[in-house]
Scaffold this active site. Structure first.
Site, PDB file in Angstrom:
ATOM      1  N   SER A 130     -11.618 -18.584 -24.508  1.00  0.00           N
ATOM      2  CA  SER A 130     -11.929 -18.996 -26.284  1.00  0.00           C
ATOM      3  C   SER A 130     -13.338 -18.561 -26.404  1.00  0.00           C
ATOM      4  O   SER A 130     -13.944 -17.954 -25.919  1.00  0.00           O
ATOM      5  CB  SER A 130     -12.094 -20.228 -25.968  1.00  0.00           C
ATOM      6  OG  SER A 130     -12.474 -21.182 -26.392  1.00  0.00           O
ATOM      7  N   LYS A 131     -13.751 -18.025 -27.476  1.00  0.00           N
ATOM      8  CA  LYS A 131     -14.624 -17.261 -27.812  1.00  0.00           C
ATOM      9  C   LYS A 131     -16.077 -18.604 -26.574  1.00  0.00           C
ATOM     10  O   LYS A 131     -17.063 -18.407 -27.087  1.00  0.00           O
ATOM     11  CB  LYS A 131     -14.983 -17.216 -29.311  1.00  0.00           C
ATOM     12  CG  LYS A 131     -16.295 -16.566 -29.969  1.00  0.00           C
ATOM     13  CD  LYS A 131     -16.767 -15.683 -30.537  1.00  0.00           C
ATOM     14  CE  LYS A 131     -17.909 -15.676 -30.778  1.00  0.00           C
ATOM     15  NZ  LYS A 131     -17.903 -14.113 -30.864  1.00  0.00           N
ATOM     16  N   ARG A 132     -15.553 -19.738 -27.645  1.00  0.00           N
ATOM     17  CA  ARG A 132     -16.466 -21.348 -26.784  1.00  0.00           C
ATOM     18  C   ARG A 132     -16.751 -20.473 -25.096  1.00  0.00           C
ATOM     19  O   ARG A 132     -17.614 -20.721 -23.877  1.00  0.00           O
ATOM     20  CB  ARG A 132     -16.838 -22.492 -27.154  1.00  0.00           C
ATOM     21  CG  ARG A 132     -16.979 -22.878 -28.135  1.00  0.00           C
ATOM     22  CD  ARG A 132     -16.534 -24.278 -28.520  1.00  0.00           C
ATOM     23  NE  ARG A 132     -14.974 -24.354 -28.272  1.00  0.00           N
ATOM     24  CZ  ARG A 132     -14.840 -25.602 -27.270  1.00  0.00           C
ATOM     25  NH1 ARG A 132     -15.700 -26.468 -26.282  1.00  0.00           N
ATOM     26  NH2 ARG A 132     -14.015 -25.695 -27.390  1.00  0.00           N
ATOM     27  N   LYS A 133     -15.574 -20.373 -24.736  1.00  0.00           N
ATOM     28  CA  LYS A 133     -15.589 -20.650 -22.979  1.00  0.00           C
ATOM     29  C   LYS A 133     -16.016 -18.701 -22.354  1.00  0.00           C
ATOM     30  O   LYS A 133     -14.429 -18.519 -21.720  1.00  0.00           O
ATOM     31  CB  LYS A 133     -14.609 -21.242 -22.952  1.00  0.00           C
ATOM     32  CG  LYS A 133     -14.510 -22.712 -22.700  1.00  0.00           C
ATOM     33  CD  LYS A 133     -13.876 -23.811 -22.414  1.00  0.00           C
ATOM     34  CE  LYS A 133     -13.256 -24.452 -23.080  1.00  0.00           C
ATOM     35  NZ  LYS A 133     -11.817 -24.971 -23.193  1.00  0.00           N
TER      36      LYS A 133
END
Ligand code: GLU
Length: 484
Positions: free
Chosen positions: A255-258
Site C-alpha cells: 500500500s502507499k504506506r508500505k
C-alpha cells in the site's frame, strides 16, 4: 516463432506505482531479450477514474527508468492510436458484430433495477446467485429493435455459456480453470458508447498483434472472460503470464504506506533509476543463481519467463537502500552532479554558478558514504561551511588528549608556512610531524579532522584541507583551539 510483441497498458488513474513499474519492466526485458517490440497503450476508457496529470507522470516515470517504448503515445507505430479513448468506433463495431452473431445482446435494464437486483441477491441465503440475471437475454429481436428506435439507453452484454469449464494456460502457473457458471453476462459496451476494460483490452491485444500478455496476477480472474471473448471473435489468444503479487514487508498487500510509493517518489527520495530497475527486476524473477547486481545488458541476456516464480515476492526496502548505495558508489560523480548541485545551492553552500569541475572531486570523495542521492549534498557541508557542531563521541575522546592544543597549533603553523600548498604537501607535513614527535595518527589526524570537519570520519584529511584551502583550514584549527 512470430514476432514477440508485448505491451504495458496502464490506466491513467493516478501515479505509476512500483507494482506497475515492475510489470512494465518485465515486459520490456522480455521484448528486448527476444528482439521484439514493447508497446505502451493507455487504457483510458473509465472516464470517472481519469486523473489529470497521471499521463504525464506515467510517461516521465517510464522514461526516467529507461523503459522507452517502441510503439505508443508520442512515438507512434502502425497499430495506433494507442489511446483507447481514440478507438471507440472499433470497439462498437466489434460489439455490434457479436450481437449480430447472437453471442451478445442489448440490455436495457436501468441502474435502479440493477441496484435492486444486487440488494435482493445480497440479502439472499444463496450466495451463488449474484450478478446480472440475464433479464434482457429473453427480449425478442422486435422488442430490441423497438427499444433502440425509441432511443432507450442500452449496454451490450456477452452471453456466457452455461456449465462450461474454461481452461487456459498460464506460463507461470500452468493450467487454470474457471467454471462459466461463476461468471455473469458482463458488459462489453456501456451506455455512453465506451467499452469496458475487457472488450477494449481483447480487441486491442488482437489488433496490436500482442503475442504475450505479462500482467499482474490481480487480472487472473479477468482471463476467463477474455478467453470467452477471443472464442466469440474467433481469434487466437495471446500467451498469458500473470506475474506474482508483491507483498509489503509485513506480509500484507503493498500500500502507499508500505512501499508502494510512486516511481517518482523514489526519484525524489534520491534513488537512482538503475537501482530501482535492478531491484524491481528481482521481485518475482531470478537470474538463476545468487547474482543480484546486474547491468541492463545482463538482465536482458538472462531474462526468461520460466525463471519467474509464482510465489509472492516481498518488497524489501532495506535491500533497495543497499542496492542504491551500491549504485551511488559505482556512479560517476558527473552523473550525480545534476542531482547534487541544486541541493547544495538550496542548502546555501554554493551559488548556482559554482564551478562544476571543483565540485566533481568532492562528490567523488563523498558519494560512497550515502545510500541516497539526496543525502550526498548534506554530507558535503564541511567542504563549504565551517562546522557549527562537533561530534560528541569524538569530543569526549579528544578531551583525554593532553597535548591537543600543542598538536593543533603545530599543525596550523605548519600548514600556514607551506609554500607549495597542496594535498601532497599537507600529507607530507602530517607524516614528518608524526615521525619527529613520535605520535600515531590517532593523536594527530583525528584532532585535525574533528577541528576542521566537526565529525569523526570522512575522506583523507589532506584532500579535505586542499579543497577547503590554506587560510580557511588554518582559521578553523585556530578557532577550535580558542574554543578549548
Ligand atoms: N489497464 C489495466 C491496468 O491498469 C491493464 C491490465 C492488463 O494488462 O490487461 O493494469
Amino acid at each position: 516463432m512470430s514476432e514477440i510483441r508485448v505491451r504495458f497498458a496502464p490506466s491513467p488513474t493516478g501515479y505509476l506505482h512500483v507494482g506497475g513499474a515492475r510489470t512494465a519492466l518485465f515486459n520490456y526485458l522480455f521484448a528486448k531479450k527476444n528482439g521484439g517490440k514493447f508497446l505502451l497503450r493507455i487504457e483510458d476508457t473509465d472516464r470517472t477514474r481519469y486523473h489529470e496529470g497521471a499521463l504525464d507522470e506515467i510517461f516521465t516515470s517510464l522514461r526516467w527508468m529507461g523503459l522507452d517504448w517502441d510503439e505508443g503515445p508520442e512515438v507512434g507505430g502502425d497499430c495506433g492510436p494507442y489511446f483507447q479513448s481514440e478507438r471507440l468506433e472499433l470497439y462498437k463495431k466489434y460489439a455490434d458484430e457479436l450481437v449480430e452473431k447472437g453471442l451478445a445482446y442489448h440490455c436495457f435494464c436501468s441502474s435502479e433495477r440493477l441496484e435492486q437486483l444486487r440488494a435482493t441477491q445480497e440479502s439472499s441465503e444463496n450466495p451463488q446467485a449474484t450478478g446480472y440475471d440475464r433479464h434482457c437475454r429473453g427480449l425478442s429481436a422486435d422488442e430490441v429493435k423497438a427499444k433502440l428506435a425509441a432511443g432507450e439507453p442500452s449496454v451490450i452484454r456477452l452471453k456466457i455459456p452455461d456449465s462450461q469449464t474454461i481452461t487456459f494456460d498460464d506460463v507461470i502457473r500452468g493450467k487454470i480453470s474457471f467454471e462459466s457458471d461463476t461468471l455473469d453476462d458482463f458488459v462489453l459496451l456501456k451506455t455512453d458508447g465506451f467499452p469496458t476494460y475487457h472488450l477494449a483490452n481483447v480487441i486491442d491485444d488482437h489488433f496490436m498483434r500482442v503475442s504475450h500478455v505479462l500482467r499482474g496476477d490481480e487480472w487472473i480472474t479477468s482471463a476467463p472472460k477474455h478467453v470467452l471473448l477471443y472464442r466469440a471473435f474467433g481469434w487466437e489468444t495471446p500467451i498469458w503470464a500473470h506475474l506474482p503479487v508483491i507483498l509489503s514487508e509485513t506480509g500484507g498487500k503493498l500500500s502507499k504506506r508500505k512501499g508502494a510509493a510512486s516511481v517518482m517518489d523514489y526519484y525524489r527520495e534520491g534513488v537512482l533509476p538503475h537501482a530501482l530497475f535492478n531491484f524491481l527486476a528481482l521481485l518475482g524473477w531470478s537470474p538463476g543463481d545468487d547474482k543480484e547486481i546486474m547491468t541492463l545488458e545482463e538482465m536482458i541476456e538472462l531474462f526468461t519467463l520460466d525463471r519467474i516464480g509464482a510465489k509472492p515476492s516481498v518488497f524489501d526496502s532495506k535491500k533497495l537502500e543497499w542496492m542504491n548505495g551500491h549504485y551511488i558508489t559505482e556512479a560517476s560523480a558527473e552523473t550525480l552532479l545534476p542531482e547534487v548541485k541544486p541541493a547544495l545551492v538550496e542548502l546555501c553552500y554554493i551559488n548556482a554558478d559554482y564551478d562544476d569541475s571543483k565540485l566533481i572531486p568532492v562528490i567523488e570523495m563523498m558519494k560512497g558514504r550515502s545510500k541516497k542521492v539526496t543525502e550526498i549534498a548534506g554530507t558535503l557541508n564541511y567542504f563549504f561551511v565551517k562546522p557549527s557542531e562537533f561530534d560528541e563521541g569524538s569530543m569526549k575522546k579528544l578531551a583525554k588528549q593532553d597535548n591537543l592544543v600543542e598538536v593543533l597549533t603545530d599543525i596550523a603553523n605548519g600548514i600556514e608556512s607551506l609554500t607549495d600548498f597542496s594535498a601532497e604537501s599537507v600529507d607530507a607535513l602530517f607524516h614528518s610531524y608524526m615521525e619527529t614527535k613520535g605520535l600515531g595518527f590517532g593523536k594527530v589526524g583525528m584532532p585535525i579532522r574533528v577541528a576542521i570537519t566537526g565529525v569523526g570520519g570522512g575522506p583523507s584529511m589532506h584532500d579535505v584541507i586542499a579543497f577547503i584551502g590554506k587560510e580557511e583550514s588554518v582559521a578553523r584549527l585556530r578557532a577550535f583551539i580558542e574554543m578549548k
